[in-house]
Enzyme design. Structure first.
Site, PDB file in Angstrom:
ATOM      1  N   ASN A 278       8.302  -9.737  -1.320  1.00  0.00           N
ATOM      2  CA  ASN A 278       8.093 -11.195  -1.369  1.00  0.00           C
ATOM      3  C   ASN A 278       6.664 -11.542  -1.788  1.00  0.00           C
ATOM      4  OD1 ASN A 278       6.483 -10.831   0.862  1.00  0.00           O
ATOM      5  ND2 ASN A 278       7.742 -12.045   2.272  1.00  0.00           N
TER       6      ASN A 278
ATOM      7  N   TYR B  70       0.829  -1.216   0.000  1.00  0.00           N
ATOM      8  CA  TYR B  70       0.000   0.000   0.000  1.00  0.00           C
ATOM      9  C   TYR B  70       0.863   1.265   0.000  1.00  0.00           C
ATOM     10  CZ  TYR B  70      -3.138   3.468   2.243  1.00  0.00           C
ATOM     11  OH  TYR B  70      -3.851   4.588   2.586  1.00  0.00           O
TER      12      TYR B  70
ATOM     13  N   TYR C  60       4.017  -6.274  17.727  1.00  0.00           N
ATOM     14  CA  TYR C  60       4.175  -5.443  16.525  1.00  0.00           C
ATOM     15  C   TYR C  60       4.969  -4.177  16.868  1.00  0.00           C
ATOM     16  CZ  TYR C  60       3.179  -2.033  12.936  1.00  0.00           C
ATOM     17  OH  TYR C  60       3.324  -1.053  11.981  1.00  0.00           O
TER      18      TYR C  60
ATOM     19  N   GLY D 274       1.893  -8.014  -1.007  1.00  0.00           N
ATOM     20  CA  GLY D 274       1.970  -6.986  -2.049  1.00  0.00           C
ATOM     21  C   GLY D 274       1.307  -7.439  -3.344  1.00  0.00           C
TER      22      GLY D 274
END
Ligand code: UFG
Length: 330
Positions: A32, A11, A141, A36
């Site tokens: 990878n 994005y 995260y 995407g």
């Protein structure tokens, strides 16, 4: 400048490619493709289907294209998933960055622009958040990105020729003005696309996570920064970096909108009803998050152009309503 863009098919990365080309740079994409989309990448941009763990291969690419700087967008981004699968996040986001930095060290690439996150602040002690606000991430995260920030500091401390900028993103939203690229996460968890999916009938409704927060209308407040404004800061940074730079910047517009305000705006922009369910709080959501972004404005001359939430949501709507299945050929 020859710039390697990791996550260039994602994005934010796909918007970065466009701006880098417009600014006269030569991006090379590494992705990878786990999330995407290959078809976002213009034909004249070299593309490598390579994972961050492939250090040797990355070094070859850096060498072959005489890369001068790296913009590192490739990462996993789901807070909830990171709690369930911490090792996956540390492997991809932390070890992945280490592998990339090792390849850079081997080849002598000394410029790095890093996608960090407001999640490194956790539940901040002050609002708006400044860069010196204490960082105490509350999930894997946030920690996976926080570790990379520390690694970058350590590299800069030993290598006077290394220069980096780390951007702590707030809530990235919107799509390109021409409506050709936009957000397509599988699965989607972000508020604005989900609200627009409800408006389109792609999902039955949107659930508001919590209405009892200590905010003006009881729902969470977030700082929504347009993807193209966010990317502009990266272009400014890569052009400004010099030896010894260790720069940390918040990237947000400086004020927030509540979930209810997002819903009201989406209703106005789309002209559609948005079936809404008022639910419980989502675990780990702070009541409010918004940035003080004076530092990036002052040091890089960054000025967000899309601060009107109507405009941000309208650009997202343009993308989603014309690409109901995202990049998938329907
Ligand atoms: N929300 C809802 N319903 C939904 C989805 C979201 O009410 O279906 C609310 C959330 O509770 C939150 C707001 O909408 O208050 C925004 O939620 P998002 O999931 O869109 O974004 P977050 O603020 O949770 O997360 C963003 C980035 C993360 C980053 C975090 C930093 O997407 O990558 O900011 O704090 F970690």
């Amino acid at each position: 400048m020859n710039i390697l863009v990791t996550g260039g098919a994602g994005y934010i990365g796909s918007h970065a490619i466009r701006q880098l080309l417009e600014a006269g740079h030569f991006p090379v994409v590494l992705d990878n493709l786990s999330y995407g989309h290959r078809n976002t990448i213009p034909n004249n941009v070299p593309f490598y289907h390579v994972d961050l763990k492939e250090t040797d291969r990355i070094a070859e690419i850096l060498r072959e294209h005489h890369i001068e700087a790296v913009m590192h967008f490739a990462a996993l981004i789901s807070v909830g998933e990171s709690v369930q699968k911490p090792l996956l996040y540390y492997r991809n986001n932390t070890a992945g960055a280490v592998s990339l930095l090792e390849a850079m060290e081997r080849v002598g690439v000394k410029r790095f622009v890093f996608s960090s996150t407001a999640a490194t602040y956790g539940e901040p002690e002050e609002m708006p958040i400044v860069e010196t606000t204490k960082q105490q991430p509350i999930n894997p995260y946030g920690r996976s990105k926080w570790f990379v920030e520390q690694i970058l500091r350590d590299i800069a401390a030993t290598d006077p020729k290394f220069g980096f900028a780390a951007f702590r993103y707030f809530n990235v939203a919107g799509a390109s003005e021409d409506g050709t690229i936009g957000e397509d996460h599988q699965p989607e968890t972000h508020l604005i696309p989900l609200v627009l999916f409800a408006a389109m009938g792609k999902r039955n409704n949107i659930t508001v996570f919590g209405t009892d927060y200590p905010t003006s209308d009881g729902t969470c407040v977030r700082d929504y920064v347009h993807v193209n404004d966010l990317v502009t800061a990266h272009v400014l940074a890569v052009e400004a970096l010099s030896d010894g730079d260790a720069r940390f910047y918040n990237l947000g517009i400086g004020y927030g909108y509540s979930v209810r305000e997002i819903l009201d705006t989406a209703k106005k922009v789309t002209g559609k009803e948005i079936p809404t369910v008022f639910g419980l709080r989502r675990e780990g959501d702070p009541a409010q998050l918004f940035a003080n972004s004076d530092k990036v404005q002052k040091e890089l001359g960054w000025q967000p152009q899309h601060t009107d939430i109507d405009e941000v949501i309208a650009s997202a709507w343009h993308w989603h309503s014309t690409h109901p299945n995202g990049y998938a050929v329907s």
